[in-house]
Design a protein around this motif. Structure first.
Motif, PDB file in Angstrom:
ATOM      1  N   UNK A  27       0.834  -1.263   0.109  1.00  0.00           N
ATOM      2  CA  UNK A  27      -0.141   0.031  -0.076  1.00  0.00           C
ATOM      3  C   UNK A  27       0.908   1.536   0.270  1.00  0.00           C
ATOM      4  N   UNK A  28       0.508   2.208  -0.945  1.00  0.00           N
ATOM      5  CA  UNK A  28       1.109   3.600  -1.138  1.00  0.00           C
ATOM      6  C   UNK A  28       0.043   4.702  -1.027  1.00  0.00           C
ATOM      7  N   UNK A  29       0.341   5.936  -0.741  1.00  0.00           N
ATOM      8  CA  UNK A  29      -0.430   6.854  -0.805  1.00  0.00           C
ATOM      9  C   UNK A  29      -1.143   7.100  -1.926  1.00  0.00           C
ATOM     10  N   UNK A  30      -2.394   7.317  -2.210  1.00  0.00           N
ATOM     11  CA  UNK A  30      -3.075   7.496  -3.393  1.00  0.00           C
ATOM     12  C   UNK A  30      -3.492   8.783  -3.854  1.00  0.00           C
ATOM     13  N   UNK A  31      -2.790   9.781  -3.470  1.00  0.00           N
ATOM     14  CA  UNK A  31      -3.116  11.105  -3.699  1.00  0.00           C
ATOM     15  C   UNK A  31      -2.660  11.746  -5.079  1.00  0.00           C
ATOM     16  N   UNK A  32      -1.668  10.948  -5.383  1.00  0.00           N
ATOM     17  CA  UNK A  32      -1.228  11.220  -6.898  1.00  0.00           C
ATOM     18  C   UNK A  32      -1.935  10.785  -7.940  1.00  0.00           C
ATOM     19  N   UNK A  33      -2.576   9.587  -7.575  1.00  0.00           N
ATOM     20  CA  UNK A  33      -3.631   9.075  -8.602  1.00  0.00           C
ATOM     21  C   UNK A  33      -4.766  10.020  -8.552  1.00  0.00           C
ATOM     22  N   UNK A  34      -5.421  10.432  -7.280  1.00  0.00           N
ATOM     23  CA  UNK A  34      -6.359  11.231  -7.406  1.00  0.00           C
ATOM     24  C   UNK A  34      -6.273  12.765  -7.905  1.00  0.00           C
ATOM     25  N   UNK A  35      -5.043  13.338  -8.118  1.00  0.00           N
ATOM     26  CA  UNK A  35      -4.649  14.672  -8.940  1.00  0.00           C
ATOM     27  C   UNK A  35      -4.752  14.061 -10.122  1.00  0.00           C
ATOM     28  N   UNK A  36      -4.168  13.188 -10.545  1.00  0.00           N
ATOM     29  CA  UNK A  36      -4.185  12.579 -12.049  1.00  0.00           C
ATOM     30  C   UNK A  36      -5.713  12.537 -12.491  1.00  0.00           C
ATOM     31  N   UNK A  37      -6.625  11.806 -11.646  1.00  0.00           N
ATOM     32  CA  UNK A  37      -7.837  11.686 -12.157  1.00  0.00           C
ATOM     33  C   UNK A  37      -8.723  12.898 -12.380  1.00  0.00           C
ATOM     34  N   UNK A  38      -8.495  14.012 -11.429  1.00  0.00           N
ATOM     35  CA  UNK A  38      -8.974  15.277 -11.538  1.00  0.00           C
ATOM     36  C   UNK A  38      -8.468  16.018 -12.710  1.00  0.00           C
ATOM     37  N   UNK A  39      -7.278  15.903 -13.053  1.00  0.00           N
ATOM     38  CA  UNK A  39      -6.572  16.604 -14.353  1.00  0.00           C
ATOM     39  C   UNK A  39      -7.104  16.031 -15.529  1.00  0.00           C
ATOM     40  N   UNK A  40      -7.267  14.513 -15.515  1.00  0.00           N
ATOM     41  CA  UNK A  40      -7.734  13.868 -16.686  1.00  0.00           C
ATOM     42  C   UNK A  40      -9.035  14.090 -17.003  1.00  0.00           C
ATOM     43  N   UNK A  41      -9.943  14.336 -15.974  1.00  0.00           N
ATOM     44  CA  UNK A  41     -11.475  14.515 -16.191  1.00  0.00           C
ATOM     45  C   UNK A  41     -11.550  16.051 -16.679  1.00  0.00           C
ATOM     46  N   UNK A  42     -10.794  16.972 -16.458  1.00  0.00           N
ATOM     47  CA  UNK A  42     -10.875  18.383 -17.117  1.00  0.00           C
ATOM     48  C   UNK A  42     -10.463  18.249 -18.415  1.00  0.00           C
ATOM     49  N   UNK A  43      -9.284  17.720 -18.622  1.00  0.00           N
ATOM     50  CA  UNK A  43      -8.722  17.609 -20.105  1.00  0.00           C
ATOM     51  C   UNK A  43      -9.678  17.126 -20.834  1.00  0.00           C
ATOM     52  N   UNK A  44     -10.568  15.895 -20.723  1.00  0.00           N
ATOM     53  CA  UNK A  44     -11.320  15.429 -21.496  1.00  0.00           C
ATOM     54  C   UNK A  44     -12.528  16.018 -21.477  1.00  0.00           C
ATOM     55  N   UNK A  45     -13.207  16.888 -20.594  1.00  0.00           N
ATOM     56  CA  UNK A  45     -14.164  17.867 -20.697  1.00  0.00           C
ATOM     57  C   UNK A  45     -13.948  18.974 -21.697  1.00  0.00           C
ATOM     58  N   UNK A  46     -12.446  19.250 -21.723  1.00  0.00           N
ATOM     59  CA  UNK A  46     -12.361  20.450 -22.722  1.00  0.00           C
ATOM     60  C   UNK A  46     -12.332  19.843 -24.076  1.00  0.00           C
ATOM     61  N   UNK A  47     -11.807  18.493 -24.101  1.00  0.00           N
ATOM     62  CA  UNK A  47     -11.791  17.845 -25.382  1.00  0.00           C
ATOM     63  C   UNK A  47     -13.200  17.749 -26.333  1.00  0.00           C
ATOM     64  N   UNK A  48     -14.009  17.570 -24.970  1.00  0.00           N
ATOM     65  CA  UNK A  48     -15.529  17.209 -25.843  1.00  0.00           C
ATOM     66  C   UNK A  48     -16.136  18.672 -26.067  1.00  0.00           C
ATOM     67  N   UNK A  49     -15.654  19.821 -25.216  1.00  0.00           N
ATOM     68  CA  UNK A  49     -16.142  21.119 -25.676  1.00  0.00           C
ATOM     69  C   UNK A  49     -15.480  21.475 -27.241  1.00  0.00           C
ATOM     70  N   UNK A  50     -14.522  21.201 -27.525  1.00  0.00           N
ATOM     71  CA  UNK A  50     -14.153  21.559 -28.931  1.00  0.00           C
ATOM     72  C   UNK A  50     -14.965  21.056 -29.977  1.00  0.00           C
ATOM     73  N   UNK A  51     -15.603  19.848 -29.756  1.00  0.00           N
ATOM     74  CA  UNK A  51     -16.480  19.241 -30.724  1.00  0.00           C
ATOM     75  C   UNK A  51     -17.776  19.830 -30.817  1.00  0.00           C
TER      76      UNK A  51
END
Length: 605
Positions: free
Chosen positions: A69-93
């Motif tokens: 077991x290791x700290x999961x905060x880095x995965x949490x941050x990546x999830x948040x940034x990933x979702x924001x970038x994917x929302x922007x990609x959908x907005x471009x369409x």
């Protein structure tokens, strides 16, 4: 009488005789007795705590450490940034009245497919709008961690569907997004800082298995490594096609005083080669003297890609995934106010426990069946990601020329293929054979002509669709034959034949790569003039340093040439641009002298 009311006479058998005790004294003695008892209980409790035994699991081998077991905060941050970038990609369409989605998927008459997605077709305009809205909502769910599993599944299916509609719109970062979206479905990225953790507190956790971090890091490192290995080719080592891209168009407008010089072109080409080959390994080094320079170079590399080239959201995705190389608890340490009270208490207890002598019993990690299933899953992903890009070795020739094995192999920014195509149709009407030319470009829309003309498999798919179209439209006796003559220039080499024009493309299988390899002409070797562009063939001097102050003078000459073309008998402004650029090329003095001899004497006056 008052004393009798407030006192009690107690007869005791002690040697001291009679003892008188008031009610007030009795209450005080009770309180003192209770305090003594509490103190004794506390002392006994501390003694028991000191005797507590803590079990610590040991992870000896590498496979055992995958489940540590290791700290999961880095995965949490990546999830948040990933979702924001994917929302922007959908907005471009969706912006500008869905213009991008119409141009890419709805306005074309021809459809180009991958081998496994031949059945996928674009939906109608209203359904396509709903599709992109569903992807945007799923991206919001990934960002906030609301119904995380459902959101990741919906986004993955929606993006893969969009990616599979048209094969001529293939981009490497679309493939990367598809792979990461599939992996995120199985990772516990919603166990903290998410709405799911608020709704269902039982799933809340601040740790994750170490294999989650290793999996994402390994996939990112493979992308970097393959992108670096494929850059070791004859064209990239002579700074092509990067040289022409940086010296013209959008890139030159960003930094006109820098990118017009050839040393800058070689800096970016060789810098990109070394960066891609080593960044995935250097950024894992714990030494700050290596980690921080690597991190700065990573930010610079992706920022320049965003500024100089139009490559969509690829730089944002790579910068967000770079945070996966940090320590797993970096986000929790940088944002301490996000910790709840219980977590703070746990941290304090852990600090206190380190100061006391606690007996630790070490036990070995015993893997279970589910652990072996996870290891098998990870190994299968690793084997596929490593082996599949090497499929291009099954066919002779360079991949940039024959395009066999080009997709899904992380070959980015390696080719600039300029092609011309002449297509003809041979058919029969009432037994009489005829031949007629076909306007290939008129049947395509947007980027389809530029993207398909140099890819044999896509040209064959177009030939099949054209044969079916004209067979029904002209009422031919049989399915017509389609022939094509294609001439191409790869990375600004001399133009040469690409396909042998004696083969009926409408009769070929677009997925038979062995048959396609037989109709492709081999790529001609580099000429002596192009070989001189390698750095080891340069004339090493510092003449180019003295030419830097002459830039403004050259610009003034160029401006005067616009107004005096007729006086100097120049009919092509491109010739003047090439003349000036070549004259100030420090790498080849022979070519510079030849150009100088061709110029009129009064040109530089």
């Amino acid at each position: 009488k008052k004393k009798k009311k407030n006192t009690f006479i107690l007869l005791s058998n002690f040697s001291k005789g009679r003892v008188e005790m008031t009610a007030k004294n009795r209450k005080k003695n009770k309180k003192t007795d209770e305090k003594k008892i509490n103190k004794q209980n506390k002392s006994n409790g501390t003694k028991n705590e000191k005797k507590k035994i803590i079990e610590q699991i040991e992870y000896d081998s590498f496979f055992d450490r995958l489940f540590e077991p290791v700290d999961n905060s880095c995965l949490i941050f990546f999830r948040i940034m990933w979702g924001l970038i994917m929302m922007y990609e959908c907005y471009t369409y969706m912006r500008n009245d869905y213009r991008k989605s119409r141009d890419y998927y709805l306005n074309s008459n021809m459809e180009f497919k991958y081998y496994y997605t031949w059945f996928v077709k674009a939906w109608s305009v209203p359904v396509m709008k709903v599709h992109f809205w569903a992807m945007a909502i799923a991206g919001f769910g990934v960002t906030t961690g609301l119904f995380y599993r459902l959101s990741t599944i919906v986004f993955f299916l929606g993006f893969v569907y969009k990616f599979s509609i048209d094969a001529c719109l293939f981009l490497n970062h679309f493939y990367l997004i598809s792979v990461f979206s599939a992996v995120l479905i199985f990772l516990p990225a919603n166990q903290d800082f998410s709405l799911d953790a608020l709704i269902w507190p039982k799933i809340r956790s601040t740790t994750m298995p170490r294999y989650c971090l290793y999996l994402l890091r390994g996939m990112q490192t493979l992308v970097y490594t393959f992108a670096g290995l494929v850059k070791i080719n004859p064209d990239w080592l002579r700074s092509e096609p990067l040289r022409h891209w940086l010296s013209s168009g959008r890139s030159l407008q960003k930094f006109p005083e820098l990118l017009k010089y050839e040393p800058a072109h070689y800096f970016f080409s060789y810098g990109g080669l070394f960066f891609d080959n080593f960044v995935g390994f250097l950024i894992l080094v714990d030494s700050p003297y290596i980690f921080y320079p690597t991190l700065i170079s990573t930010i610079f590399f992706h920022s320049m890609n965003k500024i100089l080239f139009s490559i969509g959201i690829f730089p944002q995705v790579m910068l967000a995934s770079t945070t996966l190389y940090f320590n797993s608890d970096w986000f929790r340490r940088c944002v301490p106010f996000l910790l709840s009270k219980s977590e703070k208490d746990d941290v304090k207890k852990a600090i206190k426990s380190k100061k006391k002598n606690i007996k630790v019993v070490k036990k070995k990690f015993v893997p279970q069946v589910k652990h072996y299933i996870i290891i098998a899953f990870l190994v299968s992903i690793l084997i596929y990601q490593v082996a599949y890009p090497f499929r291009s070795l099954l066919w002779p020739g360079r991949v940039e020329w024959n395009e066999l094995g080009q997709p899904f192999s992380w070959r980015m920014k390696l080719r600039d293929k300029r092609c011309t195509l002449g297509m003809s149709l041979v058919g029969k009407v009432k037994g009489e054979e005829f031949a007629v030319g076909v306007d290939y470009q008129s049947h395509l829309f947007g980027k389809q002509h530029r993207k398909t003309i140099g890819v044999p498999a896509l040209v064959i798919q177009a030939a099949h669709q054209l044969a079916d179209h004209y067979h029904a439209r002209l009422n031919l006796d049989e399915r017509p034959q389609i022939y094509a003559e294609i001439n191409c220039s790869l990375n600004y080499r001399p133009v040469q034949k690409f396909l042998r024009p004696v083969h009926d493309l409408a009769a070929m299988d677009p997925w038979d790569y062995v048959g396609i390899a037989n109709i492709i002409e081999p790529l001609d070797p580099l000429t002596e003039e192009l070989i001189q562009q390698y750095p080891w063939n340069w004339e090493w001097n510092f003449n180019w340093l003295f030419s830097w102050p002459l830039v403004k003078r050259v610009e003034r000459v160029r401006q005067k040439a616009y107004y005096h073309i007729s006086e100097h008998n120049f009919s092509d402004m491109e010739y003047i641009d090439n003349t000036i650029l070549t004259y100030y090329n420090p790498m080849n003095s022979t070519q510079r002298q030849q150009w100088y001899d061709r110029l009129p004497r009064n040109f530089y006056q």
